[in-house]
Structure formats: structure tokens, C-alpha cells
Scaffold this motif. Structure first.
Motif, PDB file in Angstrom:
ATOM      1  N   ALA A 265     -36.069  33.291  44.693  1.00 45.66           N
ATOM      2  CA  ALA A 265     -36.270  32.134  45.238  1.00 45.66           C
ATOM      3  C   ALA A 265     -36.305  30.604  45.035  1.00 45.66           C
ATOM      4  O   ALA A 265     -36.105  29.224  46.177  1.00 45.66           O
ATOM      5  CB  ALA A 265     -37.329  32.287  46.818  1.00 45.66           C
ATOM      6  N   VAL A 266     -37.200  30.045  44.269  1.00 48.04           N
ATOM      7  CA  VAL A 266     -37.488  28.555  43.291  1.00 48.04           C
ATOM      8  C   VAL A 266     -36.119  28.089  43.423  1.00 48.04           C
ATOM      9  O   VAL A 266     -36.070  27.146  44.062  1.00 48.04           O
ATOM     10  CB  VAL A 266     -38.017  29.275  42.240  1.00 48.04           C
ATOM     11  N   VAL A 267     -35.458  29.126  42.398  1.00 46.61           N
ATOM     12  CA  VAL A 267     -34.178  28.305  42.399  1.00 46.61           C
ATOM     13  C   VAL A 267     -33.343  28.074  44.440  1.00 46.61           C
ATOM     14  O   VAL A 267     -33.150  26.747  44.241  1.00 46.61           O
ATOM     15  CB  VAL A 267     -33.162  29.191  42.065  1.00 46.61           C
ATOM     16  N   THR A 268     -32.998  28.531  44.520  1.00 48.35           N
ATOM     17  CA  THR A 268     -32.727  28.531  46.117  1.00 48.35           C
ATOM     18  C   THR A 268     -33.504  26.902  46.523  1.00 48.35           C
ATOM     19  O   THR A 268     -32.373  26.303  46.887  1.00 48.35           O
ATOM     20  CB  THR A 268     -32.688  29.404  46.564  1.00 48.35           C
ATOM     21  N   GLU A 269     -34.612  27.707  46.892  1.00 44.72           N
ATOM     22  CA  GLU A 269     -35.537  26.417  47.106  1.00 44.72           C
ATOM     23  C   GLU A 269     -35.242  24.420  46.396  1.00 44.72           C
ATOM     24  O   GLU A 269     -34.597  23.686  47.007  1.00 44.72           O
ATOM     25  CB  GLU A 269     -36.993  26.904  46.956  1.00 44.72           C
ATOM     26  N   ARG A 270     -35.359  24.670  45.499  1.00 49.00           N
ATOM     27  CA  ARG A 270     -34.982  23.420  44.724  1.00 49.00           C
ATOM     28  C   ARG A 270     -33.927  23.133  44.312  1.00 49.00           C
ATOM     29  O   ARG A 270     -33.525  22.050  44.161  1.00 49.00           O
ATOM     30  CB  ARG A 270     -35.943  23.624  43.217  1.00 49.00           C
ATOM     31  N   ARG A 271     -32.905  24.109  44.096  1.00 45.40           N
ATOM     32  CA  ARG A 271     -31.732  23.644  44.070  1.00 45.40           C
ATOM     33  C   ARG A 271     -30.253  24.119  45.009  1.00 45.40           C
ATOM     34  O   ARG A 271     -29.220  23.798  44.559  1.00 45.40           O
ATOM     35  CB  ARG A 271     -31.127  24.171  42.364  1.00 45.40           C
ATOM     36  N   GLY A 272     -30.879  24.884  45.683  1.00 40.14           N
ATOM     37  CA  GLY A 272     -29.948  25.523  46.451  1.00 40.14           C
ATOM     38  C   GLY A 272     -29.349  26.599  45.948  1.00 40.14           C
ATOM     39  O   GLY A 272     -27.838  26.426  46.524  1.00 40.14           O
ATOM     40  N   ALA A 273     -29.214  27.138  45.132  1.00 45.22           N
ATOM     41  CA  ALA A 273     -29.003  27.770  44.224  1.00 45.22           C
ATOM     42  C   ALA A 273     -28.798  29.203  44.475  1.00 45.22           C
ATOM     43  O   ALA A 273     -29.966  29.356  44.792  1.00 45.22           O
ATOM     44  CB  ALA A 273     -28.267  27.595  42.882  1.00 45.22           C
ATOM     45  N   LEU A 274     -28.074  30.316  43.683  1.00 44.59           N
ATOM     46  CA  LEU A 274     -28.248  31.884  44.098  1.00 44.59           C
ATOM     47  C   LEU A 274     -28.502  31.750  45.447  1.00 44.59           C
ATOM     48  O   LEU A 274     -29.182  33.357  45.768  1.00 44.59           O
ATOM     49  CB  LEU A 274     -29.665  31.766  43.291  1.00 44.59           C
ATOM     50  N   ALA A 275     -28.153  31.797  46.637  1.00 43.89           N
ATOM     51  CA  ALA A 275     -28.456  31.788  48.347  1.00 43.89           C
ATOM     52  C   ALA A 275     -28.231  33.199  48.010  1.00 43.89           C
ATOM     53  O   ALA A 275     -29.434  34.104  48.785  1.00 43.89           O
ATOM     54  CB  ALA A 275     -27.974  30.699  48.979  1.00 43.89           C
ATOM     55  N   GLY A 276     -26.933  33.868  48.180  1.00 41.68           N
ATOM     56  CA  GLY A 276     -26.541  35.111  48.049  1.00 41.68           C
ATOM     57  C   GLY A 276     -27.676  36.329  47.488  1.00 41.68           C
ATOM     58  O   GLY A 276     -28.210  37.656  47.592  1.00 41.68           O
ATOM     59  N   TRP A 277     -27.953  35.784  45.909  1.00 41.11           N
ATOM     60  CA  TRP A 277     -28.348  36.943  45.351  1.00 41.11           C
ATOM     61  C   TRP A 277     -30.122  36.950  46.403  1.00 41.11           C
ATOM     62  O   TRP A 277     -30.830  38.293  45.359  1.00 41.11           O
ATOM     63  CB  TRP A 277     -28.568  36.163  44.060  1.00 41.11           C
ATOM     64  N   THR A 278     -30.651  36.324  45.866  1.00 42.21           N
ATOM     65  CA  THR A 278     -31.790  35.798  46.495  1.00 42.21           C
ATOM     66  C   THR A 278     -32.102  36.896  48.129  1.00 42.21           C
ATOM     67  O   THR A 278     -32.909  37.191  48.503  1.00 42.21           O
ATOM     68  CB  THR A 278     -32.238  33.990  47.170  1.00 42.21           C
ATOM     69  N   VAL A 279     -31.121  36.039  48.820  1.00 40.37           N
ATOM     70  CA  VAL A 279     -31.263  37.315  50.255  1.00 40.37           C
ATOM     71  C   VAL A 279     -30.500  38.757  49.780  1.00 40.37           C
ATOM     72  O   VAL A 279     -31.369  39.155  49.944  1.00 40.37           O
ATOM     73  CB  VAL A 279     -29.733  36.610  51.289  1.00 40.37           C
ATOM     74  N   PHE A 280     -30.199  39.364  48.930  1.00 38.45           N
ATOM     75  CA  PHE A 280     -29.761  40.360  48.201  1.00 38.45           C
ATOM     76  C   PHE A 280     -31.513  41.047  48.346  1.00 38.45           C
ATOM     77  O   PHE A 280     -31.377  42.226  47.946  1.00 38.45           O
ATOM     78  CB  PHE A 280     -28.888  40.741  47.984  1.00 38.45           C
ATOM     79  N   LEU A 281     -32.313  40.288  47.208  1.00 30.09           N
ATOM     80  CA  LEU A 281     -33.381  41.064  46.593  1.00 30.09           C
ATOM     81  C   LEU A 281     -34.948  40.694  48.125  1.00 30.09           C
ATOM     82  O   LEU A 281     -35.161  41.947  47.417  1.00 30.09           O
ATOM     83  CB  LEU A 281     -33.491  39.815  45.536  1.00 30.09           C
TER      84      LEU A 281
END
Length: 664
Positions: A265-281
Motif C-alpha cells: 500500500a505504501v508503493v500504491t500511495e506514493r507512486r500509484g504502482a502495484l494497485a492490482g497487487w495491493t487490491v489482491f492482498l
């Protein structure tokens, strides 16, 4: 009348949860703040109804109302008051009501959360209401704790003596707060998938919204697991603190998924990346929680932690798991194209380190899942009964986690998008020197065959020194004037302090687990009064054995003196074997002598005759650095709490509303 009121309130809570789901979905579809507001009110009212119903159950236990089947099966007049109250969640029905209480309470908190966009919040409240309705329906129709008996007994059967312990009285509420707290992450993930946003600004904001819920759940689950481990350590009497029991694994899997979620979630928040992976987790963490509920209550396994042996109700729980997780992951697959990759980053970067961390955490969770379910699957398929124990987990889980922990201190010292690996390693040279020195010192002080223990000690020291190095880098210690470092310390966000403390706490735990496992000493033999037993640097002398009477038990109580082998520092320790007449059960009460970071651990066994004199089987463990095993998780949870206190991570906080945006 209070009991009947509790049953009515539980049914009312179910109706309110259904209203919450329906009104919120309708409010989202019609963009109606009125309907959405009514759904929020229904969520709060549902939580209040479950709280009152739970209070009614506690009242039945406190007053020893044995006309209630649940009270008759799990309480007794002679029980101390603490365990009468704890008996309310000491059974399948009571613990399920506690589950519903925590779930609806989190649902009420979500309903009151500010800063979320209207449509996302409405979808999340609807999803949370649907989850609450499913579990409340399961409680109302198959597992009501308010069923009356036609012929109530004069006395109840009593709570399982193993559960009559202060740590275990607090363990389930904290564990469930962590378990069920991930339901909000699940609901926010479902809401994000329903919204199907493809625009880049949405996902960083969503990462910020989901982080505090994940952090609160993970911190509470950490404390709950630590309390359960401590209970097993001093209550079961076998000298260990973790046995890879399937139910222990059931709580550990959502913890691992939650830890991965926090970092992703840190990566998604700061960079907008890994959104799909964060949702999956986010979906996976609560799915593991529901899997744990199924394992504990279905009767598919035997454990001291299990609440029920009821295949029929287990099938219903499996159906709930299949419905919720299945629907969520089907939605995930359908919306996968909307989950854009977001910001690009180089392999050597903070994002890259966090991705690597996630890969090893999820792989470790997969090994735990396989080790937990494989015996069940094999038995169902072939009838063969096998057990998967520590050798499997030591060979699979330990190496994966070792690599994840080795990389952990590097991440915070790398820049976003593109990092400098050489620079990060240079800033960690002192931490590396401390780790290597600790490992070499262990090899010098102990036998060379303890190479694995030395490596583990080096890893724990690396984590602690790495956390210190991270803070020192942020404060520019030794590179800037003292007043400048002090100014930076005052301005450092609480989340940064919390992260460093959590990483250091993990290192403390690793040190304790490695040293206790690698260097513990055990001895056992029958002792007559006046005889002694030695383990490690300590000696225990049996001074006396007496019969004592407790509030609801009789006990053989051994009085021992523990001293160093040179005869100094003598301390009195008691260990007991308790017999509970109400259930006809015998338990062991461990005698613990805390010696700094070490424990001297004593248990009393059965009486026998040695050379015509009475003697008692006494087992003695010297457990070095065992304190750190339980201190480490507390430091980790405290780090989570510090992060939650950060203004940027307050529960329910979101991005500032844009002009013209509908309030949530």
C-alpha cells in the motif's frame, strides 16, 4: 428476559445489516446522500444492537444462568469472575458473537469515516454490511448463544481449564480485532473494483485510505498472536512458544498477508504502482481470516484452540468463505484491466525493495497454507493421516523469511523510482559490521555446530542495527550539528518512528527466537524433597509439595528454590498440577523464574515412588533470551500504534475533497 432480549437484538442486528447493505447500494446507484446516510445509521445501529446482545450474554455468564445452554456448557458457579466473563467467548457460539461484534464495530467505524469519496464509501459500506449480514445470519440461524434448556442443570460443566488464564481471556478479543479488522480492507478493495477507476490519481488516494485500516488490524493481530503464544508457553507446560499448530497457522497467514499489504500500500500511495497487487492482498488478508474461522469451527482438525467439532456448521462456514472470497476474486478478475500499473520504477529502488519483500512474504504465506491444508486434503482424498510439523516449516518458511528480512533494512534507504544500491549499502556498513560481529561472537562463545544459530543472531542484529541506521540517516546524526539533528527529530513523522520501531521489534523477536531455540537446555527426572535438578547455569531444589485448594480446583503445589550452580541468587518458585472437579480435567501450571532476558521454566508431573520415598516428576528448561520472543511483537505493535497516531494516517482519513465533490 435479558437473554430473550439478547436474541431479539441479534436478529435486529441482522435486519439492520441487511438494510445497511441495501440502502448503501441504492444510495450509490442513485447518488443519493440521504439513502447513503440512512445506511451509515443502520451500520451504527447494527453495531449497537450486537454490543447489547453481547452484553446480555455476558450477563448470563456473570449471573450463572444455567438455563442458557451456552452458559451451562461453559461456566460454573465456582469460577472466578474473570473467567465467567471470558466464558462468554470461550465457545463456538460466544466467539462467533464476538466476531460479529468486532465486524459490526468496524462497519460502524467505516460508516463514520470522513474523507472518502461518496461512491467509494457507499460501495464499501454496502460490502461491509453484506459481510456482517452473512455472519449474523450464521449466528442467528445455526449458532445462537441464547438457546434455552428445558431442564437446566444445577451446575454448569465449566470452562475448559486450559482457557482459564488471564492472557487467554484477552487473547480472543485482540485476535478477532485483528482478524476481522481486515474485513474493512476487503470491503474497500471490493468498492475500488466496483468503481473500476482507471484514472491514475484514484489509486494513490485509495492506497492512503486502506493503509490505516490495514495498520490497525495488523497491530492488533500482532498483539493477539503474541498473547496466544505466551499462553501456550506458560500454560501448556511443554516448554515451547510455537508449535506450527494448524490453528496457530490460521492466525499467522492473515498476519503475513497483512504485512505484505502494508508494504504494498505504501508503493500504491506514493507512486500509484502495484494497485492490482495491493487490491489482491487486501482481499487475501480477510480471506485467510475467514479460512481460519472455518478451520477452528468445522471439526476438520483437532486442536486445543478449536472451538467446535461440527461438520454441518463447518460446511456453512465454507459456503460463506466460498461466496464472499469467490465473488470478490471473480470481480477482481473482471476488473483486472482497470488496475493500471501506475508509475514505473527501476529494479533497484524503494519500490523494487518493497516488491521483493512482498514476493517473499507471500511465498512464505503460501508455504504455511500448504503445510496447513495438505494433511486435510490428503486425508479427504485418500484417507491417509499425516502431520506436517516443524521440520517442514523450518525447511521452507525459514529460508524465505530470512531472505525477506535480509533485504528489509535496505528499502527505507533507497530512493523512490531509482535508487543507489551502493549508497544504501555504504550507509548500512556499520549495521553490517554489528551483525557480522554478533554472529562471530556467537560462534566464538558457543560450539561451531551452532552455525545456523549464529546466522540467525546476525540477522536479528542486522534488523535492529538497520532500523537504528535508518533513523540516524534521517536525522543526519554525526553529519550535522546537534541542534540540526534535534530539529529533524522533532519534525520526523510519527509514521517514520513507528516503522523503525516495528523493524527493530522484528529484530528483537528474531534474536529471542533464535537464541531460545538454539541454546535452550532441558532436564527431567523424579525428585524427592531436598533433591535438585540442573539445566544450563541454574539448579532447582524441590523444597516441599503441598495440597492447596483454589476457587474451583485442587492442586499439588511444588515449592522450589532456583539458584545459580555456584549456590547464589536463590529464588522461590511454585509449580502446580491442578485438578478441576467440574470437568474432571488436570492441567499444569508452570513455574517461571525470570532471570533478565532468560527464563528458568519448571513443571510438576505425577507423584511416584523412588526407593520407597515419594517423588515427583520435575521437568526443567533453561530458555535463554525467551523474554525477547514476546517483547519483539509488542514493540512491533507499538510501532504500528505510533504510525496510526501520525496525522497523515488517521483512521478513515483521505485526501482533501476536490471542489464540487460530493461529501462522504
Amino acid at each position: 428476559m435479558i437473554v430473550e432480549t439478547g436474541a431479539y437484538l441479534l436478529a435486529l442486528a441482522l435486519a439492520l445489516a441487511l438494510a445497511q447493505a441495501g440502502l448503501s447500494a441504492a444510495g450509490r446507484a442513485r447518488l443519493s446522500p440521504v439513502l447513503a446516510g440512512a445506511a451509515n445509521g443502520a451500520a451504527i445501529a447494527s453495531a449497537a444492537a450486537v454490543a447489547l446482545a453481547f452484553g446480555a450474554l455476558v450477563w448470563a455468564f456473570v449471573t450463572s444462568d444455567f438455563s442458557v445452554a451456552n452458559v451451562a456448557a461453559n461456566s460454573h458457579t465456582d469460577k472466578p469472575m474473570l473467567y465467567k466473563v471470558a466464558g462468554a467467548w470461550g465457545s463456538h457460539e460466544g466467539s462467533l458473537l464476538l466476531w460479529c461484534l468486532v465486524m459490526t464495530a468496524f462497519g460502524a467505524a467505516l460508516a463514520r469515516a470522513r474523507g472518502l469519496p461518496f461512491q467509494l464509501k457507499a460501495s464499501a459500506v454496502a460490502a461491509q454490511g453484506s459481510l456482517s449480514a452473512l455472519f449474523l445470519a450464521f449466528a442467528v440461524f445455526t449458532s445462537s448463544p441464547f438457546v434455552r434448556l428445558d431442564s437446566p442443570p444445577v451446575q454448569g460443566a465449566g470452562l475448559n481449564p486450559l482457557l482459564q488464564d488471564p492472557a487467554l481471556a484477552l487473547h480472543p478479543p485482540l485476535l478477532y480485532a485483528g482478524y476481522v479488522g481486515f474485513s474493512v480492507c476487503f470491503s474497500l478493495a471490493v468498492a475500488a473494483l466496483v468503481e473500476g477507476r482507471a484514472n491514475a490519481p484514484f489509486w494513490p488516494a485509495w492506497g492512503r485510505w486502506v493503509r490505516p485500516w490495514a495498520l490497525a488490524s495488523w497491530a492488533l493481530l500482532t498483539v493477539g498472536i503474541a498473547l496466544g503464544s505466551f499462553w501456550a508457553y506458560y500454560e501448556l507446560g511443554w516448554g515451547g512458544w510455537w508449535f506450527w499448530d494448524p490453528v496457530e497457522n490460521a492466525s499467522f497467514m492473515p498476519w503475513l498477508a497483512g504485512a505484505a499489504l502494508l508494504h504494498s500500500a505504501v508503493v500504491t500511495e506514493r507512486r500509484g504502482a502495484l494497485a492490482g497487487w495491493t487490491v489482491f492482498l487486501a482481499l487475501l488478508a480477510f480471506t485467510f481470516s475467514m479460512l481460519g474461522a472455518f478451520l477452528v469451527r468445522s471439526g476438520v482438525l483437532t486442536s486445543v484452540h478449536a472451538f467446535a467439532v461440527d461438520p454441518e456448521r463447518g460446511s456453512l462456514l465454507l459456503a460463506i468463505l466460498g461466496m464472499t472470497a469467490g465473488a470478490a476474486f471473480v470481480l477482481y478478475a473482471w476488473r483486472a484491466a482497470q488496475l493500471k500499473a501506475g508509475g514505473l520504477f527501476a529494479p533497484v529502488s524503494r519500490e523494487g525493495a518493497l516488491v521483493l519483500n512482498n514476493l517473499f512474504l507471500t511465498a512464505a504465506a503460501a508455504t504455511v497454507l500448504l503445510g496447513t491444508l495438505y494433511p486435510l486434503i490428503l486425508e479427504a482424498a485418500s484417507g491417509a493421516a499425516i502431520s506436517v510439523g516443524p521440520p517442514y516449516f523450518n525447511a521452507t518458511f525459514a529460508p524465505l523469511m530470512a531472505v525477506a528480512l535480509l533485504v528489509l533494512p535496505l528499502g527505507p534507504l533507497l530512493a523512490w523510482k531509482r535508487g543507489d544500491a551502493r549508497g544504501a549499502i555504504q550507509r548500512l556498513w556499520l549495521a553490517g559490521a554489528v551483525a557480522v560481529g554478533a554472529g562471530l561472537l556467537s560462534l566464538v562463545l558457543h560450539q561451531p555446530r551452532q552455525g545456523f544459530a549464529a546466522a540467525g543472531i546476525a540477522l536479528g542484529a542486522w534488523l535492529i542495527a538497520g532500523a537504528v541506521a535508518e533513523v540516524a540517516e534521517r536525522l543526519r546524526l554525526f553529519r550535522a550539528p546537534g541542534h540540526e539533528s534535534l530539529r529533524r527529530a522533532r519534525g520526523l513523522p510519527l509514521a517514520a518512528w513507528g516503522m523503525a520501531l516495528a523493524h527493530a521489534g522484528l529484530g528483537v523477536f528474531v534474536l529471542g527466537a533464535v537464541v531460545e531455540t538454539g541454546f535452550k537446555v532441558e532436564a527431567a527426572r523424579p525428585l524427592a524433597v531436598g533433591q535438585a535438578l540442573s539445566a544450563g547455569p541454574y539448579e532447582a531444589t524441590l523444597d516441599d509439595v503441598r495440597i492447596v485448594e483454589g476457587p474451583n480446583y485442587l492442586a499439588e503445589q511444588a515449592h522450589l528454590t532456583v539458584r545459580t550452580r555456584d549456590g547464589r541468587a536463590g529464588r522461590a518458585v511454585t509449580a502446580e498440577r491442578r485438578f478441576f472437579p467440574a470437568g474432571g480435567q488436570t492441567t499444569t501450571e508452570v513455574g517461571l523464574d525470570f532471570r533478565g532476558l532468560d527464563d528458568v521454566y519448571l513443571t510438576l508431573g505425577e507423584r511416584r515412588s523412588e526407593d520407597g520415598a515419594p517423588a515427583w516428576a520435575v521437568r526443567m528448561h533453561f530458555n535463554p533470551w525467551a523474554r525477547l520472543i514476546f517483547l519483539g511483537p509488542l514493540l512491533m505493535a507499538l510501532g504500528g500504534l505510533l504510525s496510526l497516531l501520525d496525522r497523515r494516517l488517521r483512521l478513515g482519513a483521505g485526501a482533501r475533497r476536490k471542489p464540487g465533490e460530493t461529501p462522504g
